[in-house]
Design a protein around this motif. Structure first.
Motif, mmCIF file in Angstrom:
data_model
loop_
_atom_site.group_PDB
_atom_site.id
_atom_site.type_symbol
_atom_site.label_atom_id
_atom_site.label_comp_id
_atom_site.label_asym_id
_atom_site.label_seq_id
_atom_site.Cartn_x
_atom_site.Cartn_y
_atom_site.Cartn_z
ATOM 1 N N GLN A 2 0.793 33.981 100.902
ATOM 2 C CA GLN A 2 0.919 34.695 99.630
ATOM 3 C C GLN A 2 1.673 33.805 98.647
ATOM 4 N N LEU A 3 1.148 33.692 97.424
ATOM 5 C CA LEU A 3 1.779 32.871 96.408
ATOM 6 C C LEU A 3 2.876 33.670 95.732
ATOM 7 N N GLN A 4 4.061 33.087 95.664
ATOM 8 C CA GLN A 4 5.197 33.831 95.155
ATOM 9 C C GLN A 4 6.176 32.900 94.460
ATOM 10 N N LEU A 5 6.766 33.404 93.367
ATOM 11 C CA LEU A 5 7.855 32.726 92.674
ATOM 12 C C LEU A 5 9.071 33.635 92.721
ATOM 13 N N VAL A 6 10.226 33.053 93.015
ATOM 14 C CA VAL A 6 11.458 33.835 93.081
ATOM 15 C C VAL A 6 12.524 33.146 92.253
ATOM 16 N N GLU A 7 13.045 33.858 91.252
ATOM 17 C CA GLU A 7 14.130 33.330 90.432
ATOM 18 C C GLU A 7 15.473 33.742 91.033
ATOM 19 N N SER A 8 16.462 32.925 90.796
ATOM 20 C CA SER A 8 17.827 33.245 91.194
ATOM 21 C C SER A 8 18.786 32.486 90.293
ATOM 22 N N GLY A 9 20.069 32.848 90.388
ATOM 23 C CA GLY A 9 21.087 32.121 89.643
ATOM 24 C C GLY A 9 21.601 32.835 88.414
ATOM 25 N N GLY A 10 21.034 33.987 88.094
ATOM 26 C CA GLY A 10 21.524 34.725 86.947
ATOM 27 C C GLY A 10 22.887 35.344 87.225
ATOM 28 N N GLY A 11 23.471 35.906 86.190
ATOM 29 C CA GLY A 11 24.768 36.546 86.349
ATOM 30 C C GLY A 11 25.444 36.755 85.020
ATOM 31 N N LEU A 12 26.719 37.084 85.103
ATOM 32 C CA LEU A 12 27.547 37.303 83.924
ATOM 33 C C LEU A 12 28.391 36.061 83.671
ATOM 34 N N VAL A 13 28.368 35.579 82.453
ATOM 35 C CA VAL A 13 29.116 34.380 82.099
ATOM 36 C C VAL A 13 29.697 34.556 80.703
ATOM 37 N N GLN A 14 30.824 33.934 80.459
ATOM 38 C CA GLN A 14 31.456 34.014 79.138
ATOM 39 C C GLN A 14 30.750 33.085 78.158
ATOM 40 N N PRO A 15 30.824 33.387 76.877
ATOM 41 C CA PRO A 15 30.269 32.462 75.882
ATOM 42 C C PRO A 15 30.840 31.058 76.058
ATOM 43 N N GLY A 16 29.953 30.080 75.944
ATOM 44 C CA GLY A 16 30.350 28.691 76.171
ATOM 45 C C GLY A 16 30.202 28.243 77.604
ATOM 46 N N GLY A 17 29.937 29.162 78.497
ATOM 47 C CA GLY A 17 29.798 28.831 79.912
ATOM 48 C C GLY A 17 28.415 28.317 80.263
ATOM 49 N N SER A 18 28.215 28.091 81.557
ATOM 50 C CA SER A 18 26.967 27.517 82.057
ATOM 51 C C SER A 18 26.441 28.318 83.243
ATOM 52 N N LEU A 19 25.145 28.278 83.395
ATOM 53 C CA LEU A 19 24.467 28.806 84.574
ATOM 54 C C LEU A 19 23.291 27.886 84.886
ATOM 55 N N ARG A 20 22.917 27.866 86.146
ATOM 56 C CA ARG A 20 21.699 27.166 86.530
ATOM 57 C C ARG A 20 20.772 28.155 87.220
ATOM 58 N N LEU A 21 19.625 28.360 86.621
ATOM 59 C CA LEU A 21 18.612 29.229 87.206
ATOM 60 C C LEU A 21 17.684 28.402 88.091
ATOM 61 N N SER A 22 17.247 29.020 89.174
ATOM 62 C CA SER A 22 16.306 28.382 90.089
ATOM 63 C C SER A 22 15.025 29.194 90.152
ATOM 64 N N CYS A 23 13.928 28.484 90.295
ATOM 65 C CA CYS A 23 12.613 29.099 90.467
ATOM 66 C C CYS A 23 12.008 28.456 91.707
ATOM 67 N N ALA A 24 12.016 29.191 92.800
ATOM 68 C CA ALA A 24 11.529 28.670 94.071
ATOM 69 C C ALA A 24 10.149 29.242 94.357
ATOM 70 N N ALA A 25 9.283 28.396 94.907
ATOM 71 C CA ALA A 25 7.916 28.816 95.178
ATOM 72 C C ALA A 25 7.654 28.881 96.668
ATOM 73 N N SER A 26 6.793 29.805 97.048
ATOM 74 C CA SER A 26 6.273 29.849 98.404
ATOM 75 C C SER A 26 4.770 30.024 98.317
#
Length: 124
Positions: free
Chosen positions: A1-25
């Motif tokens: 089965q073809l699937q994409l799964v995002e992760s890495g979101g969350g709550l962050v203060q202005p000026g901060g950083s996040l890294r989102l991931s998109c993993a495939a199977s």
């Protein structure tokens, strides 16, 4: 089965950083254009960034240019969206999507596979 799964979101203060991931199977991301999109409450979904298949050319929405970086890790079959200098207006659900096999970045309606989304909230 073809699937994409995002992760890495969350709550962050202005000026901060996040890294989102998109993993495939079920398929190899290297052969597809991968786009990141976002949708804020009450707003239409908008394109944020895209990386094409093969040559890996990238593009960004003007609102994130210079702050966000899209990249691939072929060994992990994952595409990342590094988000720096986050602003409250970046708050949205972020989705990744895979375009047609072997394509450059298509228009939104031409993406074939979509993930379920990950919430990003930028707030103090």
């Amino acid at each position: 089965q073809l699937q994409l799964v995002e992760s890495g979101g969350g709550l962050v203060q202005p000026g901060g950083s996040l890294r989102l991931s998109c993993a495939a199977s079920g398929f190899t991301l290297d052969y597809y254009a991968i786009g990141w999109f976002r949708q804020a409450p009450g707003k239409e979904r908008e394109g944020v960034s895209c990386i094409s298949s093969s040559a890996g050319s990238t593009n960004y929405a003007n609102s994130v240019k210079g702050r966000f970086t899209i990249s691939r890790d072929s060994a992990k079959n994952t595409v990342y969206l590094q988000m720096n200098s986050l602003k409250p207006e970046d708050t949205a659900v972020y989705y990744c999507a895979a375009g047609p096999y072997g394509s450059s970045c298509p228009t939104e309606r031409n993406y074939d596979y979509w993930g379920q989304g990950t919430q990003v909230t930028v707030s103090s």
